[in-house]
Scaffold this motif. Structure first.
Motif, mmCIF file in Angstrom:
data_model
loop_
_atom_site.group_PDB
_atom_site.id
_atom_site.type_symbol
_atom_site.label_atom_id
_atom_site.label_comp_id
_atom_site.label_asym_id
_atom_site.label_seq_id
_atom_site.Cartn_x
_atom_site.Cartn_y
_atom_site.Cartn_z
ATOM 1 N N ALA A 80 0.520 -0.985 0.417
ATOM 2 C CA ALA A 80 0.503 -0.063 -0.179
ATOM 3 C C ALA A 80 0.815 1.783 0.205
ATOM 4 O O ALA A 80 0.347 2.089 0.225
ATOM 5 N N ARG A 81 2.453 1.282 -0.544
ATOM 6 C CA ARG A 81 3.490 2.195 0.065
ATOM 7 C C ARG A 81 3.120 3.456 -1.136
ATOM 8 O O ARG A 81 3.257 4.436 -1.070
ATOM 9 N N ARG A 82 2.264 2.989 -2.469
ATOM 10 C CA ARG A 82 1.274 3.736 -3.300
ATOM 11 C C ARG A 82 0.436 5.006 -3.215
ATOM 12 O O ARG A 82 0.227 6.174 -3.216
ATOM 13 N N PHE A 83 -0.143 4.732 -1.653
ATOM 14 C CA PHE A 83 -1.129 5.160 -1.324
ATOM 15 C C PHE A 83 -0.597 6.175 0.084
ATOM 16 O O PHE A 83 -1.508 7.092 0.175
ATOM 17 N N ASP A 84 0.790 6.599 0.428
ATOM 18 C CA ASP A 84 1.657 7.297 1.046
ATOM 19 C C ASP A 84 0.956 8.413 0.820
ATOM 20 O O ASP A 84 1.294 8.733 -0.386
ATOM 21 N N VAL A 85 0.684 9.296 1.550
ATOM 22 C CA VAL A 85 1.050 10.769 1.311
ATOM 23 C C VAL A 85 2.101 11.592 0.625
ATOM 24 O O VAL A 85 3.419 10.419 0.975
ATOM 25 N N GLY A 86 2.626 12.184 0.143
ATOM 26 C CA GLY A 86 3.844 12.937 -0.644
ATOM 27 C C GLY A 86 4.148 13.738 0.468
ATOM 28 O O GLY A 86 3.212 13.828 1.413
ATOM 29 N N GLU A 87 5.248 13.680 0.643
ATOM 30 C CA GLU A 87 6.496 13.831 1.755
ATOM 31 C C GLU A 87 6.273 13.041 3.008
ATOM 32 O O GLU A 87 6.205 13.767 4.085
#
Ligand SMILES: Cc1ncc(COP(=O)(O)O)c(C=O)c1O
Length: 385
Positions: free
Chosen positions: A262-269
């Protein structure tokens, strides 16, 4: 299971403050503050920072989350708010919705769980339907009766944000699977304070803002994404979620491959040093206390507070219909409408939602705080008569 002793020494709360408002904004642990201050200091000395420091905090949070809440560490994403998580889920599910499909939510749900679906309903022609509040207080039965073929999404909370009214998400999860309905759960008002049986509920997406029951800094939240949605399109196209993110010399190679899980869904920064270290300290503490023990201890504190309020004419829902950690107490007609303000003036902190006060303590609360609330109520009543 164990009743935990009062943990006030871990917080910075003066003796004369009775704080029962964690469903609004919980106090931060001293250890979180210490690590956040170090994060602020670190920005002043950037030369001390290495790129592995930069990424590690996010991975530590995924590991801790899986240990505390279940599921696999890869399934957790770091998000800034519940609305970001529900927005991600809504965007992912949108392509499966057709005109006339139904999206269901419980009446008076918090807007973060509803507004993203309003947009999706407009885009797809799906209908957004609220389940009315049941007269008998039994939300589970009311929701189960509404989950029928044609309902394609149920956007749920683990308990009602206004008063802690409980829902059986295990039964609801099964009913959703039976009719092919996606289940998106907003656990903001309980994750960290009440067990959530992830394996049994099997939500498609689980979302929680962290600044309440997770005791985390503001602008930190968690999202668990079930296996079947891990290929979905994220809200952002962040470079930090790409396979080449750790190689700062190759960033301009513009990889189109996301990091796993699910790392693709992490918020930017993602790896904010002024947020994540505080969240890690809070999650470590929650792990040490144990969720079952936290729930049990808060239920005991709440049982005493509920009894005290009932003796003053407040109406409190039956224990079987309320969560262990928070409840709404309907105010008797003879109390002033600005009760919350009057309590606040006496250093007692609660929220009001419609005609109920919402009681939401944490392990910092002592029996002295309960006496403090009682004394304040007595004083307020005496002022009226
Ligand atoms: C059920 C629920 N979800 C979410 C939130 C917060 O939402 P967000 O993180 O989008 O600001 C709240 C805040 O009270 C809430 O009660």
């Amino acid at each position: 299971m164990a009743i935990l002793p009062v943990q006030r020494h871990l917080f910075d709360i003066p003796d004369n403050i009775a704080y029962f408002n964690c469903a609004y904004y919980s106090p931060q642990l001293n250890e979180s503050r210490k690590r956040l201050v170090a994060g602020v200091e670190e920005k002043c000395h950037p030369w001390e920072r290495t790129s592995s420091d930069f990424f590690n905090d996010a991975e530590t949070i995924r590991t801790l989350s899986a240990q505390i809440f279940g599921g696999d560490a890869d399934g957790y994403a770091i998000i800034p708010s519940a609305s970001y998580g529900v927005g991600t889920a809504a965007q992912a599910i949108e392509s499966q919705l057709r005109s006339g499909d139904k999206i269901l939510y419980a009446a008076d749900e918090f807007p973060s769980g509803v507004l993203p679906w309003m947009r999706i309903a407009q885009n797809t022609g799906a209908t957004l339907i609220s389940v009315p509040a049941p007269d008998d207080g039994n939300w589970t039965e009311a929701i189960l009766a509404s989950i029928k073929p044609g309902v394609k999404v149920f956007t749920a909370s683990t308990c009602h944000w206004t008063n802690g009214a409980i829902v059986d998400l295990v039964a609801i999860g099964k009913a959703c699977r039976d009719v092919g309905c996606a289940l998106v759960v907003d656990a903001t008002q309980s994750l960290g304070a009440m067990p959530f049986p992830l394996d049994e509920v099997q939500p498609d997406f689980l979302v929680a803002a962290g600044y309440k029951w997770l005791l985390c800094p503001y602008r930190f939240g968690l999202m668990y994404v079930s296996d079947q949605w891990r290929d979905a399109r994220p809200l952002e196209e962040a470079w930090i979620a790409r396979e080449n993110a750790r190689d700062f010399t190759a960033l301009a190679s513009y990889s189109d491959k996301y990091l796993p899980g699910a790392r693709r869904f992490d918020v930017g920064e993602t790896c904010a040093p002024t947020i994540l270290p505080g969240a890690i300290a809070a999650l470590e503490q929650i792990k040490e206390w144990g969720i079952v023990n936290i729930a049990e201890s808060l239920a005991k504190i709440n049982a005493e507070l509920a009894a005290a309020l009932e003796s003053r004419g407040f109406i409190v829902p039956e224990q079987s219909q309320r969560s262990p950690h928070m409840f709404g107490a309907q105010m008797p007609a003879d109390l002033p409408t600005d009760l919350v303000t009057q309590l606040r003036a006496r250093n007692v902190f609660v929220s009001q939602r419609s005609n109920s006060i919402r009681i939401a303590p944490h392990l910092h609360c002592t029996p002295k705080d309960a006496d403090h609330m009682q004394a304040a109520l007595t004083e307020i009543t005496q002022t009226i008569f």
